[in-house]
Design an enzyme around this catalytic site. Sequence first.
Site, short mmCIF file in Angstrom:
data_model
loop_
_atom_site.label_atom_id
_atom_site.label_comp_id
_atom_site.label_asym_id
_atom_site.label_seq_id
_atom_site.Cartn_x
_atom_site.Cartn_y
_atom_site.Cartn_z
N ARG A 1 2.93 8.34 8.85
CA ARG A 1 2.43 9.77 8.87
C ARG A 1 1.26 10.29 9.60
O ARG A 1 1.42 11.17 10.27
CB ARG A 1 2.14 9.81 7.47
N GLU B 1 -0.27 -9.14 -0.92
CA GLU B 1 -0.79 -8.43 0.26
C GLU B 1 -2.03 -7.68 -0.04
O GLU B 1 -2.27 -6.60 0.60
CB GLU B 1 0.24 -7.96 1.14
N GLU C 1 -1.88 4.74 3.43
CA GLU C 1 -1.87 3.39 3.12
C GLU C 1 -3.05 3.03 2.78
O GLU C 1 -3.56 2.02 1.66
CB GLU C 1 -1.27 2.49 4.19
N HIS D 1 13.81 5.60 12.37
CA HIS D 1 13.39 5.82 11.14
C HIS D 1 14.38 6.83 10.58
O HIS D 1 14.46 7.94 11.26
CB HIS D 1 12.16 6.02 10.84
N ASP E 1 0.67 -1.24 0.08
CA ASP E 1 0.00 -0.18 0.20
C ASP E 1 0.74 1.05 -0.09
O ASP E 1 0.27 2.27 0.54
CB ASP E 1 -1.02 0.07 1.31
N HIS F 1 6.65 5.59 12.99
CA HIS F 1 6.93 6.51 11.53
C HIS F 1 5.90 6.83 10.69
O HIS F 1 6.19 7.39 9.94
CB HIS F 1 8.01 5.55 10.80
#
Length: 396
Positions: free
Chosen positions: A211, A118, A132, A240, A96, A209
């Site tokens: 967003r 996936e 995502e 990250h 994604d 990490h």
Amino acid sequence: MKRVALVMGTRPEAIKFAPVIRLLQRDPRFEPAVISTGQHREMLHETLAAFGLSVDHDMAVMRERQTLSGTTARILESLDTYLPEQRPDAVLVHGDTATTLAGALAAFHHRIPVVHVEAGLRSGTLSSPFPEEGNRRLVARVADLHLAPTWGNRDHLLKEGVPARDIVVTGNTVIDALQWGARHAADWGRPELEDLEQESRRVILASAHRRDAWPQLSDIARAWRRLADRGDARVVIPLHRNPAVREAILPVVAGHPDITVTDPLPYLSFCRLLDRADMIISDSSGAQEEGPALGTPTLVLADVTERVETIETGAARLVGKTTEGIVEAAASLLDDSAAYTAMARAVNPYGDGYAAERTVGALAHYFGLGPAPSLFAPESSLVTGHFPAGVAQLAG
């Protein structure tokens, strides 16, 4: 022989695609090409190298503080040149990410079949995780073959109108990769972790990490610091590389004697850390799959998740992103051995180590080159000891 392009851009995509690439390279029915968009360029190359793999074509789209729109546009433009020249028989995308969306859309524009590995994960909330959830829903609209890790993922696709004949339940290839990586991990990869084998305190692997977590990263970091203040746990943070993540977390945790901050680890070293950890606190999608596979209680930094299976089995728990909520949930496991054991012994619903074989089998069946593969049955994934049985034969 069918030519297939595997388009990836991030480290998680490389991890989850690696077992598939290894099998495709050994299969005379296929000629695989590994395409890196360069979204997380160094980490992707490093991860593939751990599996003895390399990139066939690197688009190098990475820019300093890149935006989602800019990244997606550059990937589309690069693929718009590559795909007509190479003309693969299928394009495989994973998960994604911006690379996933751009790869699927570019293949669709060139009338090349899209295989979504996936497929079918849904949180039910378009803004979480962001972007995502939107990416994966959009990819489902143009994909020709949907490889779903679980039966729940399959149900999501069926409800959205995807024909059952176009869906194959494979399990998640991250379990194949994890089992291979755990067998091949040689060292810690960072000197600051060398003493972990002798560490007597509980080890908490912590990361954040995504967003949608950025506004709460400082709150999350404060929770990690408070857990380290207890004195009975050591918090290890592979941080990250995104500057926005570092600028929010480092000022909170830096200098604490019971917090170890390190750069992202090489994949094999990360597998070793996963195995050593007594608890995982993360917003990582991979952690929600890897923790339960190793029998490690996993606290998910979110209010909703697309990986509901581990919540249902009790192997993971949603704890939100507030300092108090995270501390309370982690402390309950550190202080209550029965609660900890219950999570550690929960069912792993994501894989048995043969997802890559089912993926290649589904691809062969799509092209009329072989029979339909057997479908993944989660009952075969009960955690036994610290590693599940049924290791895929990926090692050379």
